[in-house]
Write a protein that holds these residues in place. Sequence first.
Motif, short mmCIF file in Angstrom:
data_model
loop_
_atom_site.label_atom_id
_atom_site.label_comp_id
_atom_site.label_asym_id
_atom_site.label_seq_id
_atom_site.Cartn_x
_atom_site.Cartn_y
_atom_site.Cartn_z
N PRO A 245 43.57 46.02 9.79
CA PRO A 245 43.83 44.84 10.63
C PRO A 245 45.22 44.82 11.26
N TYR A 246 46.15 45.63 10.71
CA TYR A 246 47.52 45.65 11.21
C TYR A 246 47.80 46.84 12.14
N VAL A 247 46.83 47.72 12.31
CA VAL A 247 47.02 48.86 13.21
C VAL A 247 46.97 48.34 14.65
N ASP A 248 48.03 48.63 15.41
CA ASP A 248 48.16 48.02 16.73
C ASP A 248 48.36 49.03 17.87
N ASN A 249 48.03 50.30 17.60
CA ASN A 249 48.21 51.30 18.65
C ASN A 249 47.36 52.54 18.37
N TRP A 250 47.12 53.30 19.44
CA TRP A 250 46.24 54.48 19.32
C TRP A 250 46.84 55.58 18.45
N ALA A 251 48.16 55.75 18.47
CA ALA A 251 48.78 56.85 17.73
C ALA A 251 48.66 56.65 16.22
N THR A 252 48.89 55.43 15.75
CA THR A 252 48.73 55.16 14.32
C THR A 252 47.27 55.30 13.91
N SER A 253 46.37 54.76 14.74
CA SER A 253 44.94 54.87 14.45
C SER A 253 44.51 56.33 14.35
N ASP A 254 44.92 57.13 15.32
CA ASP A 254 44.49 58.53 15.36
C ASP A 254 45.17 59.37 14.28
N GLY A 255 46.31 58.90 13.78
CA GLY A 255 47.00 59.63 12.72
C GLY A 255 46.49 59.29 11.33
N LEU A 256 45.58 58.34 11.25
CA LEU A 256 45.02 57.93 9.96
C LEU A 256 43.77 58.76 9.67
N LEU A 257 43.95 59.86 8.96
CA LEU A 257 42.85 60.80 8.68
C LEU A 257 42.81 61.14 7.19
N PRO A 258 42.36 60.21 6.37
CA PRO A 258 42.36 60.44 4.92
C PRO A 258 41.52 61.65 4.52
N LYS A 259 42.11 62.54 3.75
CA LYS A 259 41.40 63.74 3.31
C LYS A 259 40.25 63.40 2.37
N SER A 260 40.40 62.33 1.62
CA SER A 260 39.33 61.95 0.68
C SER A 260 38.07 61.51 1.41
N PHE A 261 38.21 61.01 2.64
CA PHE A 261 37.04 60.59 3.42
C PHE A 261 36.18 61.80 3.78
N ALA A 262 36.83 62.90 4.14
CA ALA A 262 36.08 64.10 4.52
C ALA A 262 35.27 64.65 3.36
N LYS A 263 35.70 64.34 2.14
CA LYS A 263 35.01 64.84 0.94
C LYS A 263 33.96 63.86 0.43
N ASN A 264 33.85 62.71 1.06
CA ASN A 264 32.91 61.67 0.60
C ASN A 264 32.16 61.07 1.78
N LYS A 265 31.56 61.93 2.59
CA LYS A 265 30.93 61.49 3.84
C LYS A 265 29.75 60.56 3.61
N ASP A 266 28.96 60.80 2.58
CA ASP A 266 27.82 59.92 2.31
C ASP A 266 28.28 58.51 1.94
N LYS A 267 29.34 58.43 1.18
CA LYS A 267 29.86 57.13 0.75
C LYS A 267 30.56 56.40 1.89
N LEU A 268 31.09 57.17 2.86
CA LEU A 268 31.90 56.58 3.93
C LEU A 268 31.07 55.88 5.00
N MET A 269 29.85 56.36 5.25
CA MET A 269 29.08 55.88 6.40
C MET A 269 28.88 54.36 6.44
N PRO A 270 28.59 53.68 5.33
CA PRO A 270 28.45 52.21 5.41
C PRO A 270 29.72 51.52 5.90
N SER A 271 30.88 52.07 5.57
CA SER A 271 32.14 51.49 6.04
C SER A 271 32.30 51.71 7.54
N ILE A 272 31.93 52.90 8.01
CA ILE A 272 31.99 53.18 9.45
C ILE A 272 31.09 52.21 10.20
N ASP A 273 29.89 51.97 9.67
CA ASP A 273 28.96 51.03 10.32
C ASP A 273 29.56 49.63 10.42
#
Length: 385
Positions: A245-273
């Motif tokens: 909710p506090y991300v206010d620009n494209w650079a911060t958003s695009d720099g947010l790439l948690p490595k743990s998300f890539a390893k838990n793709k099945d668990k992540l999809m409901p959050s993406i939705d």
Amino acid sequence: MEKLVHTIGPVFNEESKVLILGSFPSPKSREQGFFYGHPQNRMWRVLSRLFGTEFPETVEERKQFLIDKKIAMWDVIAECEIEGADDSSIANAVPNDLSKIIEKADIKAIFTAGKKASELYRKYNKDIEIRHIELPSTSSANAALSEDKLAAMYFPVLLYTYCDEGYRDFTAKLIPTVTYEHFVGVRNPEMKKITTRLKKDTGLCNEFLKLLPHYYYEENGFHAGILQNMKDYDECLKKVEEFLPYVDNWATSDGLLPKSFAKNKDKLMPSIDKWIEDDKTYTVRFAIDMLMSNYLDEAFDEEHLEKVIKVCPMGQSDTEKDYYIRMMAAWYMATALAKQWESTIKVIEDKRLSKWVHNKSIQKAIESYRVSDERKEYLRSLKIK
């Protein structure tokens, strides 16, 4: 009360970028002949921790530390009446002349340590135009704040020692959604070094993640860097949801790439939705970025295309979706054309995206080295006029 005169000279040189001011030296500091001399004061522990150096024990080591790290140090008051080390008892104060430092050093920010120092600074230095930032006292009397939290709150001191005004101007132009005063101007290589070093300091990082909202663009970047390396998926997801909710620009958003998300793709999809349905621009952008970063290879499903189409469908005007959402949708589709051509080209052929996203997707795909010349030629024929 006896009137006391400040006898400790300022420490600085022409390369100093940060000025830290206390109120008036404590009895222990006066006895030692240097700032923050009480063994239980946490200033030197906090600073050495932020800068990743050995704790400076002696006065000479502390002076050299300040010069090496481009920090100037002094106090607001030159003379006053005071009871012991009790700042609240200060009376009949006479201020130090800070121009002695400001006119000779390259000061980018002035930090006052503690409420009294801040109050006195504002009272006597109304004409100084350099940015002033109030920080908590590092005194042991300020027991409500742990050393971990103090270190996290003093993070802007570290940032300002790397301040590059030319780079600040350059970055501010690239990120128009953030106002100028929220940039320090720390170059990316330095930010990476800071993040790489401090991410190992668990106590500092845990406290820093609680300090939302951050004021500086670079603080948000550091926050994203901490989350990128957080190993526990559930904890990382919780912290990302607190941060989005506090991300206010494209650079911060695009720099947010948690490595743990890539390893838990099945668990992540409901959050993406959930995120992709949000009303906040950068939460939606982040959701599409997660689809692009994690689901365009073996985890790809044509349903993912439908999620993005739903955000920017044909018939939608440019004003219905923020530019930064439309641009991410186009970036996703262009990447999908490179990685999942057979499924994605149908979306383009059937003109299922808004005109702007449709044409921008084609443009970005044509610019990609991952798309063949033959396919680029075909894409050109599919542009909507």
